[in-house]
Enzyme design. Structure first.
Site, PDB file in Angstrom:
ATOM      1  N   HIS A  69       0.823  -1.208   0.000  1.00 39.10           N
ATOM      2  CA  HIS A  69       0.000   0.000   0.000  1.00 39.10           C
ATOM      3  C   HIS A  69       0.859   1.260   0.000  1.00 39.10           C
ATOM      4  O   HIS A  69       2.011   1.233   0.412  1.00 39.10           O
ATOM      5  CB  HIS A  69      -0.881   0.057   1.261  1.00 39.10           C
ATOM      6  CG  HIS A  69      -1.783  -1.105   1.436  1.00 39.10           C
ATOM      7  ND1 HIS A  69      -1.758  -1.898   2.561  1.00 39.10           N
ATOM      8  CD2 HIS A  69      -2.736  -1.621   0.637  1.00 39.10           C
ATOM      9  CE1 HIS A  69      -2.666  -2.860   2.453  1.00 39.10           C
ATOM     10  NE2 HIS A  69      -3.268  -2.713   1.287  1.00 39.10           N
ATOM     11  N   HIS A  87      -3.739   4.260   5.204  1.00 35.79           N
ATOM     12  CA  HIS A  87      -3.579   4.296   3.750  1.00 35.79           C
ATOM     13  C   HIS A  87      -3.805   5.709   3.223  1.00 35.79           C
ATOM     14  O   HIS A  87      -4.626   6.446   3.754  1.00 35.79           O
ATOM     15  CB  HIS A  87      -4.573   3.362   3.067  1.00 35.79           C
ATOM     16  CG  HIS A  87      -4.315   1.926   3.343  1.00 35.79           C
ATOM     17  ND1 HIS A  87      -5.095   0.930   2.846  1.00 35.79           N
ATOM     18  CD2 HIS A  87      -3.349   1.306   4.072  1.00 35.79           C
ATOM     19  CE1 HIS A  87      -4.637  -0.228   3.247  1.00 35.79           C
ATOM     20  NE2 HIS A  87      -3.577  -0.026   4.002  1.00 35.79           N
ATOM     21  N   HIS A  95     -11.684   1.103   2.183  1.00 34.40           N
ATOM     22  CA  HIS A  95     -10.603   0.256   1.686  1.00 34.40           C
ATOM     23  C   HIS A  95     -11.107  -0.817   0.733  1.00 34.40           C
ATOM     24  O   HIS A  95     -12.148  -1.415   0.944  1.00 34.40           O
ATOM     25  CB  HIS A  95      -9.877  -0.440   2.842  1.00 34.40           C
ATOM     26  CG  HIS A  95      -8.882  -1.432   2.366  1.00 34.40           C
ATOM     27  ND1 HIS A  95      -7.657  -1.062   1.879  1.00 34.40           N
ATOM     28  CD2 HIS A  95      -8.941  -2.767   2.224  1.00 34.40           C
ATOM     29  CE1 HIS A  95      -7.004  -2.138   1.486  1.00 34.40           C
ATOM     30  NE2 HIS A  95      -7.763  -3.191   1.687  1.00 34.40           N
ATOM     31  N   HIS A 104      -9.245   3.075  -1.472  1.00 41.80           N
ATOM     32  CA  HIS A 104      -8.339   4.154  -1.100  1.00 41.80           C
ATOM     33  C   HIS A 104      -7.426   4.423  -2.289  1.00 41.80           C
ATOM     34  O   HIS A 104      -7.120   3.510  -3.066  1.00 41.80           O
ATOM     35  CB  HIS A 104      -7.430   3.745   0.063  1.00 41.80           C
ATOM     36  CG  HIS A 104      -8.126   3.488   1.351  1.00 41.80           C
ATOM     37  ND1 HIS A 104      -7.670   2.541   2.247  1.00 41.80           N
ATOM     38  CD2 HIS A 104      -9.217   4.036   1.926  1.00 41.80           C
ATOM     39  CE1 HIS A 104      -8.442   2.536   3.316  1.00 41.80           C
ATOM     40  NE2 HIS A 104      -9.394   3.426   3.137  1.00 41.80           N
ATOM     41  N   ASP A 107      -4.440   2.011  -2.156  1.00 39.89           N
ATOM     42  CA  ASP A 107      -4.604   0.568  -2.304  1.00 39.89           C
ATOM     43  C   ASP A 107      -3.871   0.095  -3.558  1.00 39.89           C
ATOM     44  O   ASP A 107      -4.037   0.655  -4.642  1.00 39.89           O
ATOM     45  CB  ASP A 107      -6.079   0.185  -2.403  1.00 39.89           C
ATOM     46  CG  ASP A 107      -6.831   0.358  -1.090  1.00 39.89           C
ATOM     47  OD1 ASP A 107      -6.177   0.581  -0.044  1.00 39.89           O
ATOM     48  OD2 ASP A 107      -8.071   0.261  -1.103  1.00 39.89           O
ATOM     49  N   HIS A 149       2.900  -5.364   4.110  1.00 45.51           N
ATOM     50  CA  HIS A 149       2.324  -5.974   5.312  1.00 45.51           C
ATOM     51  C   HIS A 149       2.685  -7.456   5.393  1.00 45.51           C
ATOM     52  O   HIS A 149       3.052  -8.077   4.401  1.00 45.51           O
ATOM     53  CB  HIS A 149       0.797  -5.824   5.286  1.00 45.51           C
ATOM     54  CG  HIS A 149       0.332  -4.412   5.457  1.00 45.51           C
ATOM     55  ND1 HIS A 149      -0.135  -3.925   6.651  1.00 45.51           N
ATOM     56  CD2 HIS A 149       0.268  -3.383   4.581  1.00 45.51           C
ATOM     57  CE1 HIS A 149      -0.488  -2.660   6.507  1.00 45.51           C
ATOM     58  NE2 HIS A 149      -0.247  -2.299   5.247  1.00 45.51           N
ATOM     59  N   ARG A 166       2.882  -4.396   9.727  1.00 48.98           N
ATOM     60  CA  ARG A 166       3.718  -3.818   8.665  1.00 48.98           C
ATOM     61  C   ARG A 166       5.124  -4.375   8.816  1.00 48.98           C
ATOM     62  O   ARG A 166       5.693  -4.323   9.910  1.00 48.98           O
ATOM     63  CB  ARG A 166       3.713  -2.300   8.790  1.00 48.98           C
ATOM     64  CG  ARG A 166       2.298  -1.736   8.707  1.00 48.98           C
ATOM     65  CD  ARG A 166       2.189  -0.334   9.251  1.00 48.98           C
ATOM     66  NE  ARG A 166       0.781   0.069   9.279  1.00 48.98           N
ATOM     67  CZ  ARG A 166       0.383   1.311   9.432  1.00 48.98           C
ATOM     68  NH1 ARG A 166       1.259   2.305   9.559  1.00 48.98           N
ATOM     69  NH2 ARG A 166      -0.908   1.582   9.450  1.00 48.98           N
TER      70      ARG A 166
END
Length: 174
Positions: A69, A87, A95, A104, A107, A149, A166
């Site tokens: 992201h 984001h 999202h 988003h 994304d 992530h 993350r």
């Protein structure tokens, strides 16, 4: 005479584009680090007629599918990268590509890391720009970053697709 005018007009157009920092192929970059602050990848972002192209190579990441992201702040403090914020979402969407109220602007598609911990990625996004002074610019005052992530993005669940912690982050810079 007409040729001189046409060339003069072209020169003015190019000078304006370059003078405002909006070259015909504006680029940006990001160096991604893991939670220990060690470099794990590089990304180059290029403004194209199809949108912003992101080309990224990573190494030393866990194999498997991972969410990828653009986040709303240009800060990547280890070990958890929560400093990168949520984001990038200048239009207030929800999202996910499969969410009727989304996505988003930050994304991006999932990436797949090979068993040897490496991945080469090339994606396009039409939802952001490298131009300055516009709402979806990747250069707002707070900056932006690329984040990987631990898990995959389900492309629906707010706020981050159920992607988990993350594991890598890189500030997007000119």
């Amino acid at each position: 005479m007409k040729v001189k005018l046409a060339l003069g007009a072209l020169a003015v157009c190019l000078a304006l584009a370059w003078g405002c920092g909006q070259s015909p192929s504006a680029t940006a970059k990001a160096t991604l680090v893991n939670g220990k602050g060690k470099k794990v990848g590089e990304a180059t972002l290029t403004e194209t007629s199809k949108g912003v192209k992101i080309v990224m190579t990573v190494e030393n990441l866990p194999p498997g599918v991972h969410a990828f992201h653009i986040h709303e702040k240009g800060v990547c403090e280890t070990p958890d990268f929560k400093s990168a914020g949520g984001h990038f979402n200048p239009y207030g969407k929800q999202h996910g590509f499969e969410n009727p109220a989304g996505p988003h602007a930050g994304d991006l598609p999932n990436i797949t890391v090979a068993p040897d911990g490496t991945a080469s990625v090339e994606v396009f996004t039409k939802l952001v720009t490298l131009k300055t002074g516009v709402k979806n610019s990747l250069f707002p005052p707070s900056g932006t970053s690329l984040v990987i992530h631990a898990g995959a993005d389900d492309y629906v669940t707010n706020p981050a697709g159920g992607a988990g912690p993350r594991i890598a982050c890189g500030v997007i810079t000119k």
